[in-house]
Design a protein around this motif. Structure first.
Motif, PDB file in Angstrom:
ATOM      1  N   PHE A 104       0.832  -1.204   0.000  1.00  0.00           N
ATOM      2  CA  PHE A 104       0.000   0.000   0.000  1.00  0.00           C
ATOM      3  C   PHE A 104       0.873   1.264   0.000  1.00  0.00           C
ATOM      4  N   ALA A 105       1.964   1.252   0.759  1.00  0.00           N
ATOM      5  CA  ALA A 105       2.865   2.402   0.792  1.00  0.00           C
ATOM      6  C   ALA A 105       3.493   2.629  -0.583  1.00  0.00           C
ATOM      7  N   LYS A 106       3.837   1.556  -1.291  1.00  0.00           N
ATOM      8  CA  LYS A 106       4.432   1.677  -2.622  1.00  0.00           C
ATOM      9  C   LYS A 106       3.446   2.320  -3.605  1.00  0.00           C
ATOM     10  N   LEU A 107       2.188   1.969  -3.499  1.00  0.00           N
ATOM     11  CA  LEU A 107       1.173   2.585  -4.361  1.00  0.00           C
ATOM     12  C   LEU A 107       1.089   4.089  -4.103  1.00  0.00           C
ATOM     13  N   ARG A 108       1.186   4.499  -2.836  1.00  0.00           N
ATOM     14  CA  ARG A 108       1.162   5.925  -2.509  1.00  0.00           C
ATOM     15  C   ARG A 108       2.396   6.630  -3.042  1.00  0.00           C
ATOM     16  N   LEU A 109       3.559   6.003  -2.888  1.00  0.00           N
ATOM     17  CA  LEU A 109       4.806   6.616  -3.338  1.00  0.00           C
ATOM     18  C   LEU A 109       4.818   6.819  -4.847  1.00  0.00           C
TER      19      LEU A 109
END
Length: 501
Positions: free
Chosen positions: A136-141
């Motif tokens: 999920f963090a990678k999608l935000r980044l």
């Protein structure tokens, strides 16, 4: 100013999905208060507070560390992702297994005899949450806001549908003869158990989809990458625990600190259920802060190399305070009809008095999040430990002292006291080590004025609903008048800048 527009646009995407999704999820409180007992709600409140604490332990600050090291110049973002996800998968499986084995002991300590299965399901929920955190963090980044939002919404919709199926539809089908008794092992005497099962199944089903969208990874644990990340993230673990302590420790400890028969007709667990249900009325403020955090954290890191970033951070803080103070007043002055609309059953309205205080606490959480950027950007994350420790102590002390004497109000006071102390300390050290030109005097004026107007509007007694509605909501216009008077020149500049960009 285009940067602000970018942040506003991404916050809108995250915010719309978060508010829509959590609003759908929030509607479950109607189901819970309408179909489950107060004791079931007490169990839900207490154990999910424990899950909130352990979620922080299971991810130990690696999301922020992932943002920090993925945006650095010396590391390949894909390698950072592979190593971080490999570490999280390994550690979450190990911790989840330990919790699974300790479930009978935990059930005994928390006074859930014969229900150790609740804590085994808790172990699985925590493990599933942890292995989803970095994807999920990678999608935000990667600015994949729509994919992120869609995945979150899908997860919430699955959870809601499973709750409706297990708590409302299946009992009705069995009672009406559409399904045989005991269909697929269904137990009519279960209540809170089906909340856990719905969460567990929904989280398990979403894992393959999120991993596919974020990109699968090759297992790798390179100590040259992970050791600096671990060193960076460890203090953030304590900062995360502070936030969750403020938000959840009152709900975790409430039933163990409230005296028996403090509230007529309620045992401590039932009183904890009322307290936890009322907490949910402050969810709108929490939704705004969560949406803002999703967009702002990677945004702050991307802008950190800009020489004008302190001025940008100050403008973001000021806009945040203006929006959230208006939201706090709007909810508080309308509690007389908003509360009963969502909280069904008798015996809940007595706790509504805590909602304005909870809204203000959540608002300060957002202010603290804005302030905390200084030690994240300067790699002085050790300060988060000391701020966290003090905030946690304040919260627990207030609970132990105030709840036995003030009940629901004492629990809400712990939230407000903790974040007030943390905000003041974070501001002091931030201005010392990473000065940002915040409009401090105006910000404090808006915060205190909004808090006063919120309780004034909540407390005004009116027999006629519409007369009361107009009088209470006029306080919103009064606050807006103050803002327009003080921000006239700034609003003019902001409007012109947006038009030019």
């Amino acid at each position: 100013m285009s940067n602000l527009k970018q942040l506003a646009g991404q916050t809108a995407v995250y915010g719309l999905s978060s508010i829509l999704g959590r609003s759908i999820n929030f509607l479950l409180i109607i189901v819970y208060t309408g179909y489950l007992s107060k004791a079931d709600l007490g169990a839900f409140t207490g154990i999910y507070a424990l899950i909130g604490f352990l979620n922080i332990v299971f991810t130990y600050g690696m999301e922020t560390s992932f943002f920090r090291f993925s945006t650095g110049k010396n590391l390949d973002p894909q390698q950072v992702y592979a190593n971080t996800q490999s570490l999280l998968v390994t550690s979450s499986v190990l911790m989840g297994s330990g919790l699974f084995l300790l479930a009978p002991w935990i059930a005994e300590i928390m006074d859930y005899p014969g229900q150790s299965y609740l804590f085994r399901w808790t172990a699985l929920i925590l493990t599933f949450d942890a292995v989803l955190a970095i994807p999920f963090a990678k999608l935000r980044l990667e600015n994949k806001a729509l994919v992120f939002a869609g995945s979150k919404l899908l997860n919430i919709l699955l959870n809601v549908l499973l709750n409706l199926l297990l708590i409302i539809w299946m009992p009705n089908w069995i009672q009406n003869g559409l399904l045989p008794g005991g269909f697929l092992g269904y137990r009519m005497d279960w209540g809170v158990e089906y909340i856990f099962l719905a969460n567990l199944i929904a989280n398990g089903l979403i894992i393959p989809f999120v991993w596919w969208q974020a990109g699968f990874f090759r297992f790798s644990m390179d100590k040259k990458i992970l050791f600096p990340m671990w060193k960076y993230s460890l203090p953030l673990l304590f900062m995360g625990l502070a936030g969750v302590t403020n938000e959840l420790v009152s709900r975790l400890l409430f039933e163990y600190t409230i005296p028996d028969k403090f509230y007529s007709g309620l045992n401590p667990r039932e009183a904890g259920g009322v307290f936890g249900a009322t907490f949910r009325l402050a969810i709108l403020m929490n939704l705004v802060i969560q949406a803002f955090k999703y967009a702002a954290e990677p945004f702050f890191f991307r802008q950190s190399s800009d020489k004008n970033s302190p001025q940008l951070y100050a403008r973001v803080m000021h806009a945040f305070i203006l929006f959230c103070t208006l939201l706090m007043i709007a909810i508080s002055v309308n509690l007389n009809w908003i509360g009963p609309l969502f909280i069904k059953g008798e015996g809940y309205a007595e706790a509504f008095v805590i909602v304005p205080m909870l809204l203000f606490g959540y608002l300060l959480l957002g202010v603290y999040f804005n302030l905390s950027i200084w030690f994240k950007l300067t790699d002085h994350t050790q300060y988060s430990f000391w701020i966290t420790a003090l905030g946690a102590v304040v919260s627990i002390v207030v609970i132990l002292v105030a709840v036995p004497k003030l009940g629901y109000l004492g629990g809400a006071m712990s939230t407000l006291a903790c974040y007030t102390v943390m905000t003041i300390i974070c501001y002091y050290f931030g201005q010392k080590y990473f000065p940002i030109p915040y409009q401090t005097a105006k910000g404090i004026l808006y915060l205190l004025t909004a808090f006063g107007l919120s309780y004034l509007g909540f407390s005004l007694p009116f027999e006629n609903f519409w007369l009361g509605f107009l009088a209470k909501n006029s306080l919103i216009l009064l606050f807006l008048g103050l803002v327009l008077y003080l921000e006239k020149s700034e609003l003019s500049k902001l409007t012109n800048s947006f038009k030019r960009s």
